[in-house]
Design a protein around this motif. Structure first.
Motif, PDB file in Angstrom:
ATOM      1  N   LYS A  42      38.848  42.606  46.718  1.00  0.00           N
ATOM      2  CA  LYS A  42      37.852  41.611  46.320  1.00  0.00           C
ATOM      3  C   LYS A  42      37.227  40.965  47.548  1.00  0.00           C
ATOM      4  CE  LYS A  42      37.436  37.217  43.900  1.00  0.00           C
ATOM      5  NZ  LYS A  42      37.011  36.443  45.057  1.00  0.00           N
ATOM      6  N   ASN A  43      38.047  40.593  48.519  1.00  0.00           N
ATOM      7  CA  ASN A  43      37.531  39.949  49.723  1.00  0.00           C
ATOM      8  C   ASN A  43      36.831  40.932  50.661  1.00  0.00           C
ATOM      9  OD1 ASN A  43      38.483  37.460  48.902  1.00  0.00           O
ATOM     10  ND2 ASN A  43      40.455  37.761  49.904  1.00  0.00           N
ATOM     11  N   LYS A  44      37.332  42.132  50.784  1.00  0.00           N
ATOM     12  CA  LYS A  44      36.780  43.126  51.713  1.00  0.00           C
ATOM     13  C   LYS A  44      35.411  43.617  51.267  1.00  0.00           C
ATOM     14  CE  LYS A  44      37.149  46.266  55.022  1.00  0.00           C
ATOM     15  NZ  LYS A  44      37.118  45.931  56.418  1.00  0.00           N
ATOM     16  N   PHE A  45      35.262  43.875  49.976  1.00  0.00           N
ATOM     17  CA  PHE A  45      34.025  44.464  49.471  1.00  0.00           C
ATOM     18  C   PHE A  45      33.189  43.497  48.645  1.00  0.00           C
ATOM     19  CE2 PHE A  45      36.947  48.101  50.027  1.00  0.00           C
ATOM     20  CZ  PHE A  45      36.235  48.779  51.000  1.00  0.00           C
ATOM     21  N   SER A  46      33.535  42.223  48.645  1.00  0.00           N
ATOM     22  CA  SER A  46      32.802  41.170  47.916  1.00  0.00           C
ATOM     23  C   SER A  46      32.635  41.517  46.433  1.00  0.00           C
ATOM     24  CB  SER A  46      31.437  40.923  48.559  1.00  0.00           C
ATOM     25  OG  SER A  46      31.590  40.521  49.886  1.00  0.00           O
ATOM     26  N   LEU A  47      33.727  41.919  45.826  1.00  0.00           N
ATOM     27  CA  LEU A  47      33.707  42.255  44.404  1.00  0.00           C
ATOM     28  C   LEU A  47      34.003  41.005  43.579  1.00  0.00           C
ATOM     29  CD1 LEU A  47      35.716  45.571  44.627  1.00  0.00           C
ATOM     30  CD2 LEU A  47      33.260  45.328  44.378  1.00  0.00           C
ATOM     31  N   GLY A  48      33.832  41.100  42.291  1.00  0.00           N
ATOM     32  CA  GLY A  48      34.073  39.970  41.403  1.00  0.00           C
ATOM     33  C   GLY A  48      35.550  39.773  41.109  1.00  0.00           C
ATOM     34  N   ILE A  49      35.818  38.741  40.332  1.00  0.00           N
ATOM     35  CA  ILE A  49      37.195  38.386  39.969  1.00  0.00           C
ATOM     36  C   ILE A  49      37.814  39.439  39.043  1.00  0.00           C
ATOM     37  CG2 ILE A  49      36.583  36.991  37.974  1.00  0.00           C
ATOM     38  CD1 ILE A  49      39.207  35.917  40.465  1.00  0.00           C
ATOM     39  N   TRP A  50      36.996  40.287  38.468  1.00  0.00           N
ATOM     40  CA  TRP A  50      37.506  41.302  37.553  1.00  0.00           C
ATOM     41  C   TRP A  50      38.473  42.252  38.256  1.00  0.00           C
ATOM     42  CZ3 TRP A  50      36.576  46.379  38.725  1.00  0.00           C
ATOM     43  CH2 TRP A  50      35.572  46.648  39.665  1.00  0.00           C
ATOM     44  N   VAL A  51      38.326  42.409  39.563  1.00  0.00           N
ATOM     45  CA  VAL A  51      39.220  43.297  40.313  1.00  0.00           C
ATOM     46  C   VAL A  51      40.653  42.761  40.276  1.00  0.00           C
ATOM     47  CG1 VAL A  51      39.710  44.269  42.587  1.00  0.00           C
ATOM     48  CG2 VAL A  51      37.357  44.066  41.809  1.00  0.00           C
ATOM     49  N   ILE A  52      40.785  41.445  40.339  1.00  0.00           N
ATOM     50  CA  ILE A  52      42.114  40.825  40.271  1.00  0.00           C
ATOM     51  C   ILE A  52      42.744  41.098  38.900  1.00  0.00           C
ATOM     52  CG2 ILE A  52      43.402  38.673  40.432  1.00  0.00           C
ATOM     53  CD1 ILE A  52      42.212  39.274  43.082  1.00  0.00           C
ATOM     54  N   PHE A  53      41.948  40.979  37.842  1.00  0.00           N
ATOM     55  CA  PHE A  53      42.476  41.235  36.499  1.00  0.00           C
ATOM     56  C   PHE A  53      42.888  42.693  36.321  1.00  0.00           C
ATOM     57  CE2 PHE A  53      39.743  37.486  35.427  1.00  0.00           C
ATOM     58  CZ  PHE A  53      40.801  36.628  35.181  1.00  0.00           C
ATOM     59  N   VAL A  54      42.091  43.601  36.850  1.00  0.00           N
ATOM     60  CA  VAL A  54      42.442  45.027  36.771  1.00  0.00           C
ATOM     61  C   VAL A  54      43.726  45.295  37.556  1.00  0.00           C
ATOM     62  CG1 VAL A  54      41.709  47.358  37.429  1.00  0.00           C
ATOM     63  CG2 VAL A  54      40.085  45.797  36.346  1.00  0.00           C
ATOM     64  N   GLY A  55      43.832  44.685  38.739  1.00  0.00           N
ATOM     65  CA  GLY A  55      45.051  44.838  39.537  1.00  0.00           C
ATOM     66  C   GLY A  55      46.270  44.272  38.842  1.00  0.00           C
ATOM     67  N   ALA A  56      46.117  43.123  38.174  1.00  0.00           N
ATOM     68  CA  ALA A  56      47.240  42.517  37.453  1.00  0.00           C
ATOM     69  C   ALA A  56      47.660  43.388  36.267  1.00  0.00           C
ATOM     70  CB  ALA A  56      46.871  41.121  36.982  1.00  0.00           C
ATOM     71  N   ILE A  57      46.699  43.944  35.559  1.00  0.00           N
ATOM     72  CA  ILE A  57      47.027  44.812  34.415  1.00  0.00           C
ATOM     73  C   ILE A  57      47.710  46.094  34.901  1.00  0.00           C
ATOM     74  CG2 ILE A  57      46.008  46.255  32.605  1.00  0.00           C
ATOM     75  CD1 ILE A  57      43.927  43.991  32.225  1.00  0.00           C
ATOM     76  N   LEU A  58      47.159  46.703  35.949  1.00  0.00           N
ATOM     77  CA  LEU A  58      47.775  47.912  36.495  1.00  0.00           C
ATOM     78  C   LEU A  58      49.178  47.612  37.026  1.00  0.00           C
ATOM     79  CD1 LEU A  58      47.497  50.893  37.261  1.00  0.00           C
ATOM     80  CD2 LEU A  58      46.513  50.139  39.426  1.00  0.00           C
TER      81      LEU A  58
END
Length: 87
Positions: free
Chosen positions: A32-48
Motif C-alpha cells: 500500500k505504501n510502496k505503490f500508493s494503493l488504497g486501503i483495500w490492499v490491507i483487507f485483501v492481505g488480512a483475508i488471505l
C-alpha cells in the motif's frame, strides 16, 4: 516423549497461526505504501492471511492428533521385526 512433542507442537500451533496472518498484513501495508494503493490492499492481505492461518491451524491440529494417537495404538500389538531384529 509424547508429552514433550505435544508441548513443542503447541508452540508450532501459535506460530502457524500468527506468522501467516501478520506476514500478509505487513506485506499488504508495505504494498500500500510502496505503490500508493488504497486501503483495500490491507483487507485483501488480512483475508488471505486469515485463510492461511486457518489452514495452518488445521494442519497443526491434525499433526498433534497423530502424535497423541501414535503411542496409544501400540498397546497390544507385537513389535515390528526390522532388519536388525531377526530371531
Amino acid at each position: 516423549m509424547k508429552d514433550v512433542s505435544l508441548f513443542v507442537m503447541i508452540g508450532q500451533l501459535g506460530l502457524s497461526v500468527a506468522v501467516p496472518l501478520a506476514g500478509c498484513i505487513i506485506l499488504a501495508a508495505w504494498l500500500k505504501n510502496k505503490f500508493s494503493l488504497g486501503i483495500w490492499v490491507i483487507f485483501v492481505g488480512a483475508i488471505l492471511g486469515g485463510i492461511l492461518a486457518i489452514s495452518g491451524f488445521r494442519s497443526t491440529l491434525k499433526t498433534m492428533e497423530n502424535i497423541s494417537s501414535r503411542d496409544d495404538d501400540k498397546g497390544g500389538k507385537p513389535p515390528v521385526t526390522g532388519f536388525n531384529n531377526h530371531d
